[in-house]
Design a protein around this motif. Structure first.
Motif, mmCIF file in Angstrom:
data_model
loop_
_atom_site.group_PDB
_atom_site.id
_atom_site.type_symbol
_atom_site.label_atom_id
_atom_site.label_comp_id
_atom_site.label_asym_id
_atom_site.label_seq_id
_atom_site.Cartn_x
_atom_site.Cartn_y
_atom_site.Cartn_z
ATOM 1 N N PRO A 176 -15.228 -57.049 10.571
ATOM 2 C CA PRO A 176 -13.942 -56.739 9.940
ATOM 3 C C PRO A 176 -12.841 -57.639 10.494
ATOM 4 O O PRO A 176 -12.811 -57.920 11.698
ATOM 5 N N TYR A 177 -11.958 -58.087 9.616
ATOM 6 C CA TYR A 177 -10.910 -59.036 10.010
ATOM 7 C C TYR A 177 -9.629 -58.662 9.278
ATOM 8 O O TYR A 177 -9.615 -58.562 8.045
ATOM 9 N N SER A 178 -8.578 -58.462 10.011
ATOM 10 C CA SER A 178 -7.337 -57.929 9.450
ATOM 11 C C SER A 178 -6.577 -58.967 8.624
ATOM 12 O O SER A 178 -5.553 -59.507 9.050
ATOM 13 N N CYS A 179 -7.077 -59.219 7.422
ATOM 14 C CA CYS A 179 -6.406 -60.091 6.460
ATOM 15 C C CYS A 179 -6.649 -59.538 5.055
ATOM 16 O O CYS A 179 -7.717 -58.962 4.801
ATOM 17 N N SER A 180 -5.707 -59.737 4.166
ATOM 18 C CA SER A 180 -5.843 -59.305 2.776
ATOM 19 C C SER A 180 -5.587 -60.479 1.837
ATOM 20 O O SER A 180 -4.650 -61.257 2.053
ATOM 21 N N TYR A 181 -6.403 -60.584 0.800
ATOM 22 C CA TYR A 181 -6.380 -61.701 -0.154
ATOM 23 C C TYR A 181 -5.808 -61.194 -1.471
ATOM 24 O O TYR A 181 -6.291 -60.208 -2.038
ATOM 25 N N ILE A 182 -4.779 -61.880 -1.971
ATOM 26 C CA ILE A 182 -4.079 -61.425 -3.175
ATOM 27 C C ILE A 182 -3.708 -62.612 -4.058
ATOM 28 O O ILE A 182 -3.780 -63.767 -3.636
ATOM 29 N N TYR A 183 -3.297 -62.304 -5.295
ATOM 30 C CA TYR A 183 -2.543 -63.237 -6.116
ATOM 31 C C TYR A 183 -1.121 -62.701 -6.183
ATOM 32 O O TYR A 183 -0.876 -61.590 -6.681
ATOM 33 N N MET A 184 -0.194 -63.468 -5.640
ATOM 34 C CA MET A 184 1.207 -63.065 -5.657
ATOM 35 C C MET A 184 1.832 -63.493 -6.971
ATOM 36 O O MET A 184 1.549 -64.581 -7.485
ATOM 37 N N MET A 185 2.698 -62.642 -7.517
ATOM 38 C CA MET A 185 3.383 -62.941 -8.780
ATOM 39 C C MET A 185 4.852 -63.234 -8.517
ATOM 40 O O MET A 185 5.486 -62.568 -7.697
ATOM 41 N N ASN A 186 5.374 -64.224 -9.208
ATOM 42 C CA ASN A 186 6.758 -64.653 -9.022
ATOM 43 C C ASN A 186 7.679 -63.790 -9.878
ATOM 44 O O ASN A 186 7.758 -63.947 -11.095
ATOM 45 N N LEU A 187 8.382 -62.869 -9.224
ATOM 46 C CA LEU A 187 9.278 -61.954 -9.927
ATOM 47 C C LEU A 187 10.734 -62.421 -9.869
ATOM 48 O O LEU A 187 11.623 -61.714 -10.335
ATOM 49 N N SER A 188 10.957 -63.602 -9.317
ATOM 50 C CA SER A 188 12.319 -64.127 -9.199
ATOM 51 C C SER A 188 12.819 -64.634 -10.548
ATOM 52 O O SER A 188 12.076 -64.679 -11.542
ATOM 53 N N ASP A 189 14.081 -65.044 -10.585
ATOM 54 C CA ASP A 189 14.653 -65.599 -11.807
ATOM 55 C C ASP A 189 13.930 -66.868 -12.250
ATOM 56 O O ASP A 189 13.973 -67.240 -13.423
ATOM 57 N N LYS A 190 13.245 -67.527 -11.309
ATOM 58 C CA LYS A 190 12.519 -68.750 -11.626
ATOM 59 C C LYS A 190 11.105 -68.467 -12.141
ATOM 60 O O LYS A 190 10.404 -69.381 -12.563
ATOM 61 N N GLY A 191 10.690 -67.211 -12.089
ATOM 62 C CA GLY A 191 9.346 -66.851 -12.518
ATOM 63 C C GLY A 191 9.266 -66.585 -14.005
ATOM 64 O O GLY A 191 10.291 -66.464 -14.695
ATOM 65 N N PRO A 192 8.048 -66.465 -14.537
ATOM 66 C CA PRO A 192 7.863 -66.207 -15.973
ATOM 67 C C PRO A 192 8.479 -64.864 -16.386
ATOM 68 O O PRO A 192 8.375 -63.879 -15.647
ATOM 69 N N GLU A 193 9.079 -64.840 -17.546
ATOM 70 C CA GLU A 193 9.692 -63.607 -18.036
ATOM 71 C C GLU A 193 8.658 -62.494 -18.173
ATOM 72 O O GLU A 193 8.940 -61.320 -17.904
ATOM 73 N N ALA A 194 7.445 -62.860 -18.571
ATOM 74 C CA ALA A 194 6.397 -61.853 -18.791
ATOM 75 C C ALA A 194 6.108 -61.048 -17.527
ATOM 76 O O ALA A 194 5.798 -59.852 -17.594
ATOM 77 N N LEU A 195 6.187 -61.694 -16.361
ATOM 78 C CA LEU A 195 5.836 -61.015 -15.119
ATOM 79 C C LEU A 195 6.908 -60.036 -14.657
ATOM 80 O O LEU A 195 6.681 -59.266 -13.713
ATOM 81 N N TYR B 255 -9.254 -58.689 -2.283
ATOM 82 C CA TYR B 255 -10.222 -58.185 -1.304
ATOM 83 C C TYR B 255 -9.627 -58.174 0.096
ATOM 84 O O TYR B 255 -8.659 -58.865 0.397
ATOM 85 N N HIS B 256 -10.226 -57.324 0.945
ATOM 86 C CA HIS B 256 -9.907 -57.284 2.363
ATOM 87 C C HIS B 256 -10.966 -58.103 3.101
ATOM 88 O O HIS B 256 -12.164 -57.942 2.870
ATOM 89 N N TYR B 257 -10.511 -58.921 3.987
ATOM 90 C CA TYR B 257 -11.383 -59.892 4.652
ATOM 91 C C TYR B 257 -12.433 -59.258 5.568
ATOM 92 O O TYR B 257 -12.247 -58.179 6.124
ATOM 93 N N ALA B 258 -13.481 -60.029 5.751
ATOM 94 C CA ALA B 258 -14.361 -59.927 6.907
ATOM 95 C C ALA B 258 -14.362 -61.327 7.517
ATOM 96 O O ALA B 258 -14.127 -62.313 6.819
ATOM 97 N N LYS B 259 -14.585 -61.414 8.813
ATOM 98 C CA LYS B 259 -14.718 -62.710 9.477
ATOM 99 C C LYS B 259 -16.178 -63.112 9.369
ATOM 100 O O LYS B 259 -17.045 -62.566 10.062
ATOM 101 N N VAL B 260 -16.471 -64.042 8.451
ATOM 102 C CA VAL B 260 -17.851 -64.397 8.119
ATOM 103 C C VAL B 260 -18.097 -65.818 8.608
ATOM 104 O O VAL B 260 -17.644 -66.788 8.004
ATOM 105 N N ASP B 261 -18.784 -65.934 9.723
ATOM 106 C CA ASP B 261 -18.886 -67.218 10.424
ATOM 107 C C ASP B 261 -20.309 -67.554 10.823
ATOM 108 O O ASP B 261 -21.154 -66.667 10.990
ATOM 109 N N MET B 262 -20.519 -68.849 11.001
ATOM 110 C CA MET B 262 -21.651 -69.347 11.776
ATOM 111 C C MET B 262 -21.094 -69.708 13.150
ATOM 112 O O MET B 262 -20.103 -70.434 13.257
ATOM 113 N N ILE B 263 -21.715 -69.176 14.208
ATOM 114 C CA ILE B 263 -21.268 -69.429 15.572
ATOM 115 C C ILE B 263 -22.467 -69.874 16.397
ATOM 116 O O ILE B 263 -23.510 -69.189 16.417
#
Length: 536
Positions: A288-307, A502-510
């Motif tokens: 388990p690795y404390s990281c989260s993977y997302i797609y961030m959406m631009n809600l600012s005035d510069k972002g698409p009106e649809a969002l 998704y929430h990360y796992a630390k998936v490595d070759m060591i």
């Protein structure tokens, strides 16, 4: 309150001295080769502790510099530059007692003034650090006023009582305050060196550090070389003599170089963990690795009106088939994410999120309904662009997202770029949607949830909610903040400023001969001084 009492109240542990550096079991035969070579995906944007924002940069800086406390293999705090601290009865004043033997790489003692300078520099608007807000999150007195330019940095609640005594005043009791001190932005800095060399102070020939290693070479986007520091206070117990970080944007190429013996640690490419675990059971790991993977959406005035339409944002989230991402693409022990805070975060209580319990077919149908209500569908498609930084894994997930969205009438154009350009575009709101990940700065839910406050330095999508801000501010003074964190997550689920994936796992070759890496710390915080290589 003296240290022992304070740490007991905070449920923190001070390890025995053997945990300060490499703890080599009796009878272990060490290799003559005490070097460690690890992989980086991207070029490190800055070697400056107060400027760096990257997880990979922090891995390097943690070896070059040392803050007040470090973490042991289980995530408990252990003394670093600070031997101990006292806490006032009202919980607002921390007095840190610095070890007198801590010195910089040029032999000058590490002083409380070096921390005062670094913290003021971090908060100073002239530094323009993306992590200036961290001083506010730490509740350091006047931090918000300093970062806003309302009062000078000298008004920040940090001062040197003498060379080896640092006093920090915070605005409200914060039980996890000491845990926040392992973050690189709080590391000390030398005022004389920075004023002499300016932005060139991070070049190897100019850099003065106080960690277990010194910087000997940095070729941007290629490699970082670090030698064991003879001036480090615990140099006698530091076994690894040299660390190398190699930047390889192609993860499959990086794996090939690992298998050829050029790397001692590398992330496992998406989909390859099951095979590698069978072939190399002693080297393939997933934790388990404390990281989260997302797609961030631009809600600012510069972002698409649809969002700006929450129905569109929810449709984009509902249509993301997380099971395909986790089970078919990644296959490394990651968890599907329907919320923001990583599931393994200490004390975190997962909220009830309705769509998490639906089938994917149900999510897709609801997404179609919401898009239709918003005026979009196959007959009136929605055109969006997704930015992502160079990585074969990111590319695979982005291509899958294209396929998930296409039947709904969403045309997703993929836009790949190198890390620095990607993050610069996010900071300037020059994007529609952007691949993003956040790794916790400390093991407590606020490290995730504070990011979406209006005053956050990393809220690149410019999500804004007065209710959300109020909850997070209230959490700083609450005896039990967990219910407030749950409410904050529910607001994110209702407003959907991001697509959790998704929430990360630390998936490595060591390499099997490398010992001393942490396995029980969800933060996966490692230090070269704790490592050693055994003889084969």
């Amino acid at each position: 309150m003296k240290l022992t009492t304070a740490l007991s109240a905070l449920a923190l542990l001070v390890a025995a001295p053997t945990a300060f550096a490499a703890d080599v079991p009796e009878g272990t035969v060490l290799s003559e080769n005490q070097t460690y070579t690890f992989w980086l995906l991207d070029a490190i944007k800055s070697m400056d502790p107060q400027i760096n924002t990257d997880v990979e940069g922090s891995d390097v800086l943690r070896n070059l510099f040392e803050g007040l406390y470090n973490e042991d293999a289980k995530g408990a705090l252990v003394p670093a530059v600070a031997l101990s601290h006292d806490l006032s009865e009202d919980g607002l004043t921390y007095t840190f007692h610095l070890r007198p033997e801590a010195v910089w790489s040029d032999g000058k003692p590490v002083s409380a003034g070096d921390f005062v300078y670094a913290w003021r520099r971090l908060a100073d608007p002239e530094t323009a650090s993306e992590y200036a807000w961290y001083m506010e999150l730490m509740q350091v007195k006047n931090a918000a006023k300093v970062t806003a330019g309302e009062v000078p940095p000298s008004e920040l609640g940090v001062k040197a009582i003498d060379d080896h005594t640092l006093e920090v005043t915070i605005e409200t009791p914060l039980p996890y305050f000491p845990q926040m001190l392992v973050h690189a932005s709080t590391f000390p800095a030398r005022q004389d060196v920075i004023e002499k060399f300016g932005s060139d102070w991070t070049k190897p020939e100019n850099m003065v550090t106080n960690g277990a290693y010194t910087l000997t070479e940095h070729i941007l986007g290629e490699r970082v070389e670090m030698d064991k520091s003879d001036t480090y206070w615990d140099a006698d117990k530091t076994v690894m003599t040299h660390l190398t970080a190699l930047t390889v944007n192609d993860l499959n190429q990086a794996l090939t170089r690992y298998l050829a013996g050029e790397l001692d640690r590398v992330n496992i490419p998406a989909g390859q963990y099951p095979r590698l675990k069978k072939e190399y059971p002693d080297e393939a790991t997933s934790l388990p690795y404390s990281c989260s993977y997302i797609y961030m959406m631009n809600l600012s005035d510069k972002g698409p009106e649809a969002l700006k339409d929450v129905r569109v944002r929810k449709a984009l989230s509902y249509a993301m088939n997380r099971d395909v991402v986790v089970n078919n693409i990644l296959q490394g022990g990651q968890h599907p994410a329907y919320n923001w805070t990583h599931w393994a975060t200490a004390g975190f209580e997962m909220p009830e999120i309705d769509y998490a319990g639906w089938t994917q077919e149900e999510r897709n149908e609801k997404a179609k309904e919401l898009l239709a209500e918003a005026g979009y569908g196959p007959d009136n498609p929605l055109d969006l662009t997704l930015n992502y930084n160079t990585s074969d894994d990111h590319k695979k997930i982005a291509i899958a997202a294209q396929q998930f969205y296409r039947p709904l009438g969403i045309n997703l154009t993929l836009n790949n770029m190198e890390w620095k350009v990607h993050t610069d575009k996010m900071q300037s709101q020059d994007f529609d949607m952007a691949r993003y990940a956040w790794c916790g700065d400390y093991n407590e839910a606020s490290t995730y949830l504070d990011l979406f406050t209006s005053y956050s330095g990393h809220n690149s999508g410019k999500f804004y909610s007065e209710e959300y801000d109020a909850l997070m501010k209230e959490s700083k003074t609450a005896e039990n903040p967990q219910p407030l964190y749950t409410q904050a997550e529910q607001i994110l689920a209702e407003e959907m400023p991001v697509v959790p994936i998704y929430h990360y796992a630390k998936v490595d070759m060591i390499s099997s001969d490398i010992k001393g890496l942490p396995t029980e710390n969800v933060m996966q915080t490692w230090y070269g001084k704790d490592l050693y290589r055994v003889a084969e």
